[in-house]
Design a protein around this motif. Structure first.
Motif, PDB file in Angstrom:
ATOM      1  N   THR A 155       0.852  -1.195   0.000  1.00 14.24           N
ATOM      2  CA  THR A 155       0.000   0.000   0.000  1.00 14.24           C
ATOM      3  C   THR A 155       0.883   1.239   0.000  1.00 14.24           C
ATOM      4  N   LEU A 156       0.632   2.136  -0.958  1.00 14.26           N
ATOM      5  CA  LEU A 156       1.457   3.332  -1.093  1.00 14.26           C
ATOM      6  C   LEU A 156       0.572   4.520  -1.475  1.00 14.26           C
ATOM      7  N   PRO A 157       0.149   5.326  -0.480  1.00  8.16           N
ATOM      8  CA  PRO A 157      -0.613   6.540  -0.796  1.00  8.16           C
ATOM      9  C   PRO A 157       0.252   7.538  -1.561  1.00  8.16           C
ATOM     10  N   PRO A 158      -0.369   8.451  -2.315  1.00  8.25           N
ATOM     11  CA  PRO A 158       0.411   9.412  -3.116  1.00  8.25           C
ATOM     12  C   PRO A 158       1.381  10.251  -2.287  1.00  8.25           C
ATOM     13  N   LYS A 159       0.960  10.719  -1.111  1.00  6.93           N
ATOM     14  CA  LYS A 159       1.851  11.561  -0.302  1.00  6.93           C
ATOM     15  C   LYS A 159       3.040  10.757   0.221  1.00  6.93           C
ATOM     16  N   GLU A 160       2.785   9.521   0.582  1.00  5.64           N
ATOM     17  CA  GLU A 160       3.897   8.682   1.033  1.00  5.64           C
ATOM     18  C   GLU A 160       4.856   8.393  -0.114  1.00  5.64           C
ATOM     19  N   ALA A 161       4.309   8.221  -1.324  1.00  7.32           N
ATOM     20  CA  ALA A 161       5.178   8.017  -2.487  1.00  7.32           C
ATOM     21  C   ALA A 161       6.040   9.246  -2.737  1.00  7.32           C
ATOM     22  N   LEU A 162       5.461  10.439  -2.534  1.00  5.77           N
ATOM     23  CA  LEU A 162       6.238  11.670  -2.697  1.00  5.77           C
ATOM     24  C   LEU A 162       7.367  11.739  -1.684  1.00  5.77           C
ATOM     25  N   LEU A 163       7.072  11.388  -0.443  1.00  3.91           N
ATOM     26  CA  LEU A 163       8.114  11.407   0.592  1.00  3.91           C
ATOM     27  C   LEU A 163       9.202  10.380   0.307  1.00  3.91           C
ATOM     28  N   LYS A 164       8.816   9.234  -0.246  1.00  5.02           N
ATOM     29  CA  LYS A 164       9.816   8.226  -0.604  1.00  5.02           C
ATOM     30  C   LYS A 164      10.748   8.754  -1.683  1.00  5.02           C
ATOM     31  N   VAL A 165      10.191   9.410  -2.676  1.00  6.79           N
ATOM     32  CA  VAL A 165      11.029   9.989  -3.730  1.00  6.79           C
ATOM     33  C   VAL A 165      11.902  11.095  -3.140  1.00  6.79           C
ATOM     34  N   GLY A 166      11.332  11.900  -2.227  1.00 12.90           N
ATOM     35  CA  GLY A 166      12.134  12.934  -1.569  1.00 12.90           C
ATOM     36  C   GLY A 166      13.279  12.330  -0.774  1.00 12.90           C
ATOM     37  N   SER A 167      13.009  11.231  -0.100  1.00 15.38           N
ATOM     38  CA  SER A 167      14.079  10.547   0.631  1.00 15.38           C
ATOM     39  C   SER A 167      15.153  10.041  -0.317  1.00 15.38           C
ATOM     40  N   SER A 168      14.740   9.562  -1.472  1.00 17.06           N
ATOM     41  CA  SER A 168      15.722   9.103  -2.461  1.00 17.06           C
ATOM     42  C   SER A 168      16.532  10.275  -3.010  1.00 17.06           C
ATOM     43  N   LEU A 169      15.866  11.419  -3.225  1.00 16.35           N
ATOM     44  CA  LEU A 169      16.592  12.603  -3.699  1.00 16.35           C
ATOM     45  C   LEU A 169      17.611  13.086  -2.677  1.00 16.35           C
ATOM     46  N   GLU A 170      17.311  12.892  -1.406  1.00 21.55           N
ATOM     47  CA  GLU A 170      18.211  13.337  -0.354  1.00 21.55           C
ATOM     48  C   GLU A 170      19.277  12.298  -0.019  1.00 21.55           C
ATOM     49  N   SER A 171      19.089  11.093  -0.514  1.00 17.55           N
ATOM     50  CA  SER A 171      20.005  10.005  -0.182  1.00 17.55           C
ATOM     51  C   SER A 171      21.396  10.252  -0.775  1.00 17.55           C
ATOM     52  N   TYR A 172      22.399  10.087   0.057  1.00 13.62           N
ATOM     53  CA  TYR A 172      23.783  10.228  -0.398  1.00 13.62           C
ATOM     54  C   TYR A 172      24.121   9.149  -1.423  1.00 13.62           C
ATOM     55  N   GLU A 173      23.633   7.956  -1.199  1.00 12.43           N
ATOM     56  CA  GLU A 173      23.933   6.860  -2.112  1.00 12.43           C
ATOM     57  C   GLU A 173      23.335   7.108  -3.494  1.00 12.43           C
ATOM     58  N   THR A 174      22.092   7.615  -3.529  1.00 11.66           N
ATOM     59  CA  THR A 174      21.456   7.898  -4.818  1.00 11.66           C
ATOM     60  C   THR A 174      22.204   8.997  -5.559  1.00 11.66           C
ATOM     61  N   ARG A 175      22.596  10.035  -4.853  1.00 12.51           N
ATOM     62  CA  ARG A 175      23.319  11.126  -5.500  1.00 12.51           C
ATOM     63  C   ARG A 175      24.681  10.656  -6.013  1.00 12.51           C
ATOM     64  N   LEU A 176      25.375   9.871  -5.202  1.00 16.21           N
ATOM     65  CA  LEU A 176      26.690   9.387  -5.621  1.00 16.21           C
ATOM     66  C   LEU A 176      26.582   8.455  -6.824  1.00 16.21           C
ATOM     67  N   SER A 177      25.577   7.611  -6.837  1.00 15.24           N
ATOM     68  CA  SER A 177      25.407   6.698  -7.974  1.00 15.24           C
ATOM     69  C   SER A 177      25.118   7.477  -9.259  1.00 15.24           C
ATOM     70  N   PHE A 178      24.314   8.544  -9.161  1.00 18.00           N
ATOM     71  CA  PHE A 178      24.055   9.368 -10.347  1.00 18.00           C
ATOM     72  C   PHE A 178      25.323  10.102 -10.765  1.00 18.00           C
ATOM     73  N   PHE A 179      26.108  10.576  -9.797  1.00 19.39           N
ATOM     74  CA  PHE A 179      27.366  11.263 -10.097  1.00 19.39           C
ATOM     75  C   PHE A 179      28.338  10.324 -10.824  1.00 19.39           C
ATOM     76  N   LYS A 180      28.419   9.078 -10.364  1.00 19.14           N
ATOM     77  CA  LYS A 180      29.322   8.132 -10.995  1.00 19.14           C
ATOM     78  C   LYS A 180      28.832   7.700 -12.369  1.00 19.14           C
ATOM     79  N   ALA A 181      27.525   7.596 -12.519  1.00 18.69           N
ATOM     80  CA  ALA A 181      26.972   7.140 -13.797  1.00 18.69           C
ATOM     81  C   ALA A 181      27.012   8.220 -14.863  1.00 18.69           C
ATOM     82  N   ASN A 182      27.171   9.491 -14.479  1.00 21.86           N
ATOM     83  CA  ASN A 182      27.167  10.596 -15.447  1.00 21.86           C
ATOM     84  C   ASN A 182      28.360  11.506 -15.188  1.00 21.86           C
ATOM     85  N   GLN A 183      29.549  10.948 -15.216  1.00 19.91           N
ATOM     86  CA  GLN A 183      30.751  11.723 -14.907  1.00 19.91           C
ATOM     87  C   GLN A 183      31.028  12.789 -15.963  1.00 19.91           C
TER      88      GLN A 183
END
Length: 453
Positions: A78-106
């Motif tokens: 179960t994933l309400p729209p607001k919770e899905a938004l917060l999950k994406v926000g958490s991913s945007l703030e994640s150091y691992e997600t940012r580093l993986s994008f940085f490495k994939a697009n050097q």
């Protein structure tokens, strides 16, 4: 009106006229204008030659309810729209997600790399100074205007629009993949649990079947043993009855021989045998008592005794023995046991597993859910190419340079004024100053004017 102030300067002392000081500063306005112009030009040059810095932003809002309907209707995740938004926000703030994008697009981050630094160190500078996430206010979580903002500051020569939009897509894809992985784990766990319940039901059925077979075989064995015991008892009873009959026959033969009865006769016929025979006389005897065996005569009794003595089996004389033989024959094979052992698809006979099988089929459909079109958030505004840089602000820097230049020029003029006044004060003897004619020029302003000329 002149305003004067007394300023000590070592041993000598002199007075300063503020109006004269202002006039001296005004007379040297060319110096002020020159320093202001030089500083303004320097500031303008700095503003034009420094690398411009731009800013782009993107805004994310909750997705529509129908976008997540397939996932929510699965009954597994179960994933309400607001919770899905917060999950994406958490991913945007994640150091691992940012580093993986940085490495994939050097290639996009080539200007952020610094000589002598590792890739992670270069990313740390970018992550700390360039990228900023604006999360929704927790006190307004129920507001219809809940949104997540993302800002990126970047120097000229960097494709900030592609970086920000690409990073947003990367974070959404990463969170979508994470949800897909979580869903698969949950479904697999559910399937394992359901299969475990079916295996338990199968094991229970197998146990019950073996118990049923054992019970049937035990019942047959008990019935067979009882019938065999009954058959043995019947045969012994028949044998005993035959021996008793032979004993009775032997006794009757002795009596018949003693009475001289060779042929079967009756008591009345035996009594009339001593009288002369009358061929015209016919007798009829009615007797309700059993006639003793010896009246059968020696011949009949010996014949029966010989037959009983030569008999090898008494089974035919008892109907129950035939019934027992029939029942024993039926007990040689239990058809229900044979049917239970010959069952091919035993899962059809499991009880209470129909809902479990239906749930397995349903979960199989959930595991095949297509996540490529799953829309977790709505991108309300994508990053667009900025019209002008946010840094440097040329007008403000130039104005600040002019102001600072003017202040610097004023300080120079004031410093020269006080230096000149101090020098003139040191050159004049104290006695001469006390005899000075009042009509002579007074005030340090005229000395300064003379010096400035």
């Amino acid at each position: 009106m002149n305003s004067k102030s007394r300023i000590p300067a070592g041993n000598p002392s002199f007075e300063v006229d503020l109006f004269t000081l202002f006039q001296a500063v005004w007379n040297k306005k060319s110096i002020i204008i020159a320093t202001s112009a030089l500083c303004g030009i320097a500031a303008l040059g700095y503003a034009y030659f420094v690398t411009p810095e731009y800013q782009v932003s993107s805004i994310l809002r909750p997705a529509a309810i129908n976008e997540l309907d397939a996932l929510n209707r699965s009954g597994v995740y179960t994933l309400p729209p607001k919770e899905a938004l917060l999950k994406v926000g958490s991913s945007l703030e994640s150091y691992e997600t940012r580093l993986s994008f940085f490495k994939a697009n050097q290639a996009l981050f080539s200007q952020f790399k610094r000589p002598g630094r590792t890739l992670e160190q270069s990313f740390e500078d970018f992550n700390r100074d360039s990228l900023k996430l604006i999360l929704p206010d927790p006190t307004k979580a129920d507001s219809l205007n809940v949104s997540i903002g993302l800002e990126l500051n970047y120097p000229k020569g960097v494709d900030g629009v592609q970086i920000l939009n690409g990073f947003v897509d990367h974070a959404i894809t990463a969170e979508r993949d994470q949800i897909s992985a979580d869903l698969k784990v949950i479904v697999n766990n559910r399937l394992t649990e359901l299969k475990g319940k079916i295996d338990a039901a199968r094991s229970n059925y197998e146990t019950e079947k073996q118990a049923r077979i054992a019970t049937l075989l035990e019942t047959d064995n008990l019935k067979r043993a009882q019938l065999q015991d009954e058959l043995k008892a019947l045969r012994q009873q028949l044998k005993t009855g035959r021996m008793d009959r032979m004993a009775q026959l032997s006794e009757a033969i002795g009596i018949a021989k003693a009475l001289g009865i060779q042929k079967p006769t009756t008591p009345s016929a035996l009594g009339d045998s001593a009288r002369p025979a009358d061929s015209s006389l016919m007798r009829t005897e009615i007797n309700n008592q059993q006639i003793p065996l010896y009246f059968l005569g020696v011949e009949a009794l010996e014949a029966e005794r010989a037959a009983l003595k030569n008999r090898s089996n008494d089974d035919f004389t008892e109907n129950r023995i035939a019934q027992i033989a029939r029942e024993l024959l039926l007990l040689q094979s239990n058809r229900e046991v044979e049917v239970l052992k010959l069952r091919q698809n035993e899962d059809l006979f499991l009880s209470g597993v129909e809902p479990l099988r239906a749930e397995i089929v349903r979960l199989g459909g959930v595991s095949n859910l297509d996540f490529t079109n799953l829309k977790l958030v709505s991108i309300d505004r994508k990053a667009l190419e900025p019209v002008a840089p946010i840094k440097p602000k040329k007008a403000l820097i130039t104005l600040l340079g002019l102001v600072l230049g003017a202040l610097f020029g004023i300080l120079i003029v004031i410093a020269k004024y006080f230096v000149a006044q101090r020098r003139d004060g040191l050159q004049q003897p104290l006695s001469v100053q006390s005899r000075r004619d009042p009509t002579e020029t007074t005030g340090a302003g005229n000395l300064l004017q003379k010096d400035l000329r």
